[in-house]
Write a protein that holds these residues in place. Structure first.
Motif, PDB file in Angstrom:
ATOM      1  N   PHE A  71      -8.054   4.552 -13.460  1.00 14.90           N
ATOM      2  CA  PHE A  71      -8.052   5.822 -12.734  1.00 14.90           C
ATOM      3  C   PHE A  71      -7.250   6.864 -13.493  1.00 14.90           C
ATOM      4  N   PHE A  72      -6.128   6.437 -14.035  1.00 16.32           N
ATOM      5  CA  PHE A  72      -5.252   7.423 -14.658  1.00 16.32           C
ATOM      6  C   PHE A  72      -5.704   7.808 -16.059  1.00 16.32           C
ATOM      7  N   THR A  73      -6.401   6.882 -16.733  1.00 18.68           N
ATOM      8  CA  THR A  73      -6.863   7.217 -18.077  1.00 18.68           C
ATOM      9  C   THR A  73      -8.261   7.817 -18.061  1.00 18.68           C
ATOM     10  N   LYS A  74      -9.150   7.208 -17.236  1.00 13.87           N
ATOM     11  CA  LYS A  74     -10.528   7.711 -17.218  1.00 13.87           C
ATOM     12  C   LYS A  74     -11.034   7.893 -15.788  1.00 13.87           C
ATOM     13  N   PRO A  75     -10.554   8.909 -15.073  1.00 13.44           N
ATOM     14  CA  PRO A  75     -11.081   9.132 -13.725  1.00 13.44           C
ATOM     15  C   PRO A  75     -12.580   9.387 -13.786  1.00 13.44           C
ATOM     16  N   GLN A  76     -13.299   8.872 -12.779  1.00 11.64           N
ATOM     17  CA  GLN A  76     -14.750   8.941 -12.861  1.00 11.64           C
ATOM     18  C   GLN A  76     -15.316  10.230 -12.288  1.00 11.64           C
ATOM     19  N   THR A  77     -14.552  10.928 -11.459  1.00 12.96           N
ATOM     20  CA  THR A  77     -15.089  12.155 -10.853  1.00 12.96           C
ATOM     21  C   THR A  77     -14.321  13.369 -11.339  1.00 12.96           C
ATOM     22  N   ILE A 125       0.879  -1.171   0.000  1.00 13.15           N
ATOM     23  CA  ILE A 125       0.000   0.000   0.000  1.00 13.15           C
ATOM     24  C   ILE A 125       0.917   1.222   0.000  1.00 13.15           C
ATOM     25  N   ILE A 126       0.733   2.078  -0.979  1.00 14.25           N
ATOM     26  CA  ILE A 126       1.690   3.160  -1.205  1.00 14.25           C
ATOM     27  C   ILE A 126       0.977   4.511  -1.181  1.00 14.25           C
ATOM     28  N   VAL A 127       1.462   5.407  -0.323  1.00 14.90           N
ATOM     29  CA  VAL A 127       1.031   6.803  -0.389  1.00 14.90           C
ATOM     30  C   VAL A 127       2.120   7.547  -1.142  1.00 14.90           C
ATOM     31  N   THR A 128       1.771   8.215  -2.207  1.00 10.63           N
ATOM     32  CA  THR A 128       2.808   8.883  -3.009  1.00 10.63           C
ATOM     33  C   THR A 128       2.244  10.081  -3.753  1.00 10.63           C
ATOM     34  N   HIS A 129       3.160  10.982  -4.110  1.00  6.88           N
ATOM     35  CA  HIS A 129       2.791  12.083  -4.999  1.00  6.88           C
ATOM     36  C   HIS A 129       3.426  11.917  -6.372  1.00  6.88           C
ATOM     37  N   GLU A 130       4.117  10.786  -6.587  1.00 10.65           N
ATOM     38  CA  GLU A 130       4.761  10.527  -7.874  1.00 10.65           C
ATOM     39  C   GLU A 130       3.734   9.865  -8.791  1.00 10.65           C
ATOM     40  N   MET A 131       3.062  10.666  -9.626  1.00 13.06           N
ATOM     41  CA  MET A 131       1.930  10.138 -10.390  1.00 13.06           C
ATOM     42  C   MET A 131       2.352   9.129 -11.454  1.00 13.06           C
ATOM     43  N   ASN A 132       3.486   9.389 -12.132  1.00  9.00           N
ATOM     44  CA  ASN A 132       3.916   8.456 -13.173  1.00  9.00           C
ATOM     45  C   ASN A 132       4.209   7.089 -12.574  1.00  9.00           C
ATOM     46  N   PHE A 133       4.877   7.133 -11.427  1.00 12.63           N
ATOM     47  CA  PHE A 133       5.188   5.893 -10.719  1.00 12.63           C
ATOM     48  C   PHE A 133       3.904   5.180 -10.309  1.00 12.63           C
ATOM     49  N   ALA A 134       2.966   5.929  -9.754  1.00 17.19           N
ATOM     50  CA  ALA A 134       1.704   5.338  -9.308  1.00 17.19           C
ATOM     51  C   ALA A 134       0.970   4.706 -10.493  1.00 17.19           C
ATOM     52  N   ALA A 135       0.947   5.414 -11.610  1.00 19.55           N
ATOM     53  CA  ALA A 135       0.236   4.916 -12.786  1.00 19.55           C
ATOM     54  C   ALA A 135       0.840   3.607 -13.266  1.00 19.55           C
ATOM     55  N   GLN A 136       2.169   3.496 -13.079  1.00 14.30           N
ATOM     56  CA  GLN A 136       2.855   2.330 -13.602  1.00 14.30           C
ATOM     57  C   GLN A 136       2.699   1.125 -12.669  1.00 14.30           C
TER      58      GLN A 136
END
Lengths: 246, 223, 219
Positions: free
Chosen positions: A228-234, A195-206
């Motif tokens: 989530f990264f391609t089609k966020p729902q909100t 379980i990862i809390v991060t602000h590194e979006m590219n890393f999270a997406a990968q």
């Protein structure tokens, strides 16, 4: 076959009158990587700290491998041997060498034989590229090096889940990549549940198999990672991703 | 009779005399503190200045007071002033002198430490605004240092109050000296009086010092 | 100022010097022991005993040594407990010093960085292991400055033993002044004697403080 390892049901947490977490529900399967995303102060770290008992929750339940956790000091203390955690502040014990930092908990808490743990520690140090620092003191290491040792120290406990709390947030940019690579390896090669809390979006997406998007202590979105990264729902999630330059 | 020994407080004007003695201790502590804190602020500011000679002398001054016990300071004032300098003050003023110089030494170090721990950026932004050195101290450094030094200053005050217990050693009629007189005068009638009198004085000191040190602790914990 | 007066007094001061050292040493060691025990009781929040220790620490810290000594030396005999002046002095010094030391160690324990404690907990340590491996080693290092200040303080406090006629340095100087009326000489010897004790102690403790800090925290 996948197996559920962690489940959180209707978790509420208050600081006095103020509610920090609202009705949190999610579950996690073995080998899965969950990322907690959201703006600062959204409750990500608080939620993470509830999962190994560093913070107490007020209502709801957490199940580890189908067993409901009784939130007593003893139960948390034994569970923390199975739920490893690495922090933003890369605090090694300053009075101990790298090796003693790694050996301390496996030998004193888990009472495993020092020799066996030592061999394992050497392998892990080799893997993170710090074998020559085995007898160094934390004061001789850079922030990035300390953080890698902190990861090794947590892994030496043989955890079944690893929690990462913004582990790259206090590091120089050039140190970040190495740490993220270690985490990616853990996910892809070792199939570690994380379980990862991060602000590194590219890393999270990968890396993410599942994303929880939090705001004001509420889960706004719970979506499989890629989606989530391609089609966020909100709209809020979309705004967040835009604000993070993703 | 042991249980009636407490009456020793109320025999004659004993209680009033004890309070009179306490007042002597309190005013000596208060006056010494006021003078010592003012002098200590000046010394502390001087110790952050570039002049090496001034800093060295003030450092020696501080170390002298760190090494010599307070009771010895009292004796130094008590013997040297009249015999060497032919200054014949009442003993209580000699005590004020000794205490004030001691407080100034201790406080100068508190002030210096506090000024030095104000972040450098504060100094620089003050100077960047065109403040003079005096103005920098007056408007930027001392107000911020005051916050930092308050707990240590209160603790210093509690030490001064406790140290007033030594006043009787240079024949000042403080609360303890009055206590001794009462004990001796009433020894026949109240043989257990010594227990009650010293007990009362013990409690009096505690009642004055405890709230102060609790306050200092609370302030220190807030940071 | 007469050198003859000074040299003649040196043997007497020598004795007093040794006595001051001895009383200081016993008082410091005793205070450290009482302080460690008290701070452990407070750290583990032992029921009842914890509250008693807290009351003791506050009482001892907020009252003067002189009145504590008067109580031991003059008031206790009335209750049937008679002790020599030296015994009273040592008990009084340990009563006072133990409270200061307890406060210093407790300050060290509570000063340990919260992240360090989180790390220990996250590694599955129980309360005892956390204390043994994280809080105590770092807390003792953090309490070194307080320990240093307390040791210097206690050595100086032995001067108050003069009020119950223990023949340590200050009492000896006062006796000599009373007998021979030569205050300059005897006060000079007295101040120098304290400097001879305290300057090496201060230097040594400052050195140790730096070593312990570097050994523990690396700065």
């Amino acid at each position: 076959m996948t197996k559920e390892i962690l489940r959180v049901e209707h978790l509420n947490k208050f600081y006095g009158d103020w509610q920090a977490l609202h009705d949190i529900n999610f579950k996690l399967e073995e080998g899965e990587v969950l990322t907690l995303l959201g703006p600062s102060g959204s409750g990500k770290s608080t939620l993470l700290r509830c999962l190994n008992g560093l913070e107490q929750f007020n209502e709801g339940a957490i199940y580890f491998k189908g067993q409901k956790i009784t939130p007593t000091d003893q139960e948390w203390q034994s569970l923390r041997q199975k739920i490893g955690m690495v922090f933003q502040s890369y605090d090694l014990f300053p009075n101990l060498t790298v090796m003693d930092n790694i050996l301390l908990a496996p030998t004193k808490v888990q009472k495993r034989p020092a020799e066996a743990v030592k061999d394992e520690a050497m392998q892990l140090l080799e893997r993170v590229g710090l074998i020559k620092y085995v007898d160094a003191y934390p004061r001789e290491l850079s922030g990035g090096q300390k953080q890698r040792i902190a990861i090794v120290r947590a892994l030496a406990m043989h955890p079944e889940i690893m929690l990462f709390d913004e582990v790259t947030a206090s590091l120089d940019p050039e140190m970040v990549r190495g740490i993220l690579q270690i985490m990616t390896d853990l996910a892809k090669k070792d199939h570690m549940t994380m379980i990862i809390v991060t602000h590194e979006m590219n890393f999270a997406a990968q890396i993410a198999d599942q994303v929880l998007f939090l705001e004001d202590g509420k889960i706004i979105e719970n979506t499989p990672g890629k989606q989530f990264f391609t089609k966020p729902q909100t709209d809020r999630a979309q705004e967040f991703l835009t604000s993070m330059d993703f | 009779m042991a249980h009636s020994a407490i009456n020793v407080f109320f025999a004659g004007d004993n209680f009033a005399r004890l309070m009179q003695g306490l007042w002597t201790s309190v005013w000596i502590a208060a006056v010494s503190l006021v003078i010592g804190l003012i002098l200590g602020t000046v010394f502390g500011v001087l110790r952050t200045m570039p002049n090496k000679i001034v800093r060295f002398i003030l450092r020696l001054y501080l170390e002298f007071f760190r090494i010599v016990p307070t009771i010895v300071l009292l004796y130094l004032a008590y013997y040297i002033l009249p015999r060497q300098l032919h200054i014949n003050w009442p003993a209580s003023w000699m005590a004020v002198l000794a205490f004030a110089l001691w407080v100034a030494a201790e406080f100068s170090d508190i002030v210096r430490g506090a000024i030095e721990s104000v972040p450098l950026t504060q100094k620089e932004s003050g100077l960047a605004l065109g403040l003079s050195r005096m103005q920098l101290f007056r408007y930027v450094l001392l107000p911020q240092a005051f916050q930092l030094e308050l707990p240590a200053t209160i603790n210093l005050a509690t030490r001064v109050i406790k140290t007033t217990s030594l006043l009787m050693t240079i024949s000042i009629i403080d609360v303890i000296a009055v206590g001794q007189q009462i004990i001796e005068a009433n020894n026949q009638q109240y043989p257990n009086g010594v227990f009650w009198i010293y007990g009362l004085i013990f409690i009096l000191y505690f009642v004055i010092d405890y709230p102060l040190s609790a306050w200092a602790k609370r302030l220190a914990a807030k940071k | 100022m007469s050198w003859q007066i000074i040299t003649q007094s040196l043997p007497i001061f020598g004795k007093a010097f040794v006595l001051t050292l001895w009383l200081s040493l016993v008082g410091i060691v005793g205070s450290i022991i009482v302080g460690i025990i008290s701070s452990l009781v407070q750290y583990f929040k032992v029921p009842v005993l914890g509250q008693i220790i807290t009351a003791y620490v506050e009482l001892a810290r907020n009252t003067p040594l002189l009145i504590q000594l008067f109580f031991l030396y003059y008031a206790f005999p009335v209750l049937g407990l008679k002790m020599s002046a030296e015994t009273c002095g040592i008990i009084g010094l340990i009563f006072l010093g133990g409270a200061y030391m307890a406060e210093g160690f407790t300050g060290g324990f509570t000063g340990v960085n919260a992240n360090q404690i989180d790390n220990g907990k996250a590694l599955g340590m129980n309360k005892l292991q956390l204390a043994r491996y994280v809080v105590f080693p770092q807390g003792f290092a953090l309490s070194m400055p307080a320990l240093t200040a307390n040791i210097i303080f206690l050595i100086k406090e032995t001067s108050i033993f003069s009020v119950i006629a223990i023949p340590e340095l200050t009492n000896t100087a006062l006796d000599l002044i009373g007998m021979y009326y030569r205050s300059n000489e005897y006060l000079l010897v007295l101040v120098i004697a304290y400097a001879i004790i305290l300057i090496p102690v201060i230097l040594l403790l400052n050195y140790l403080e730096r070593r312990v800090r570097y050994g523990t925290f690396g700065n």
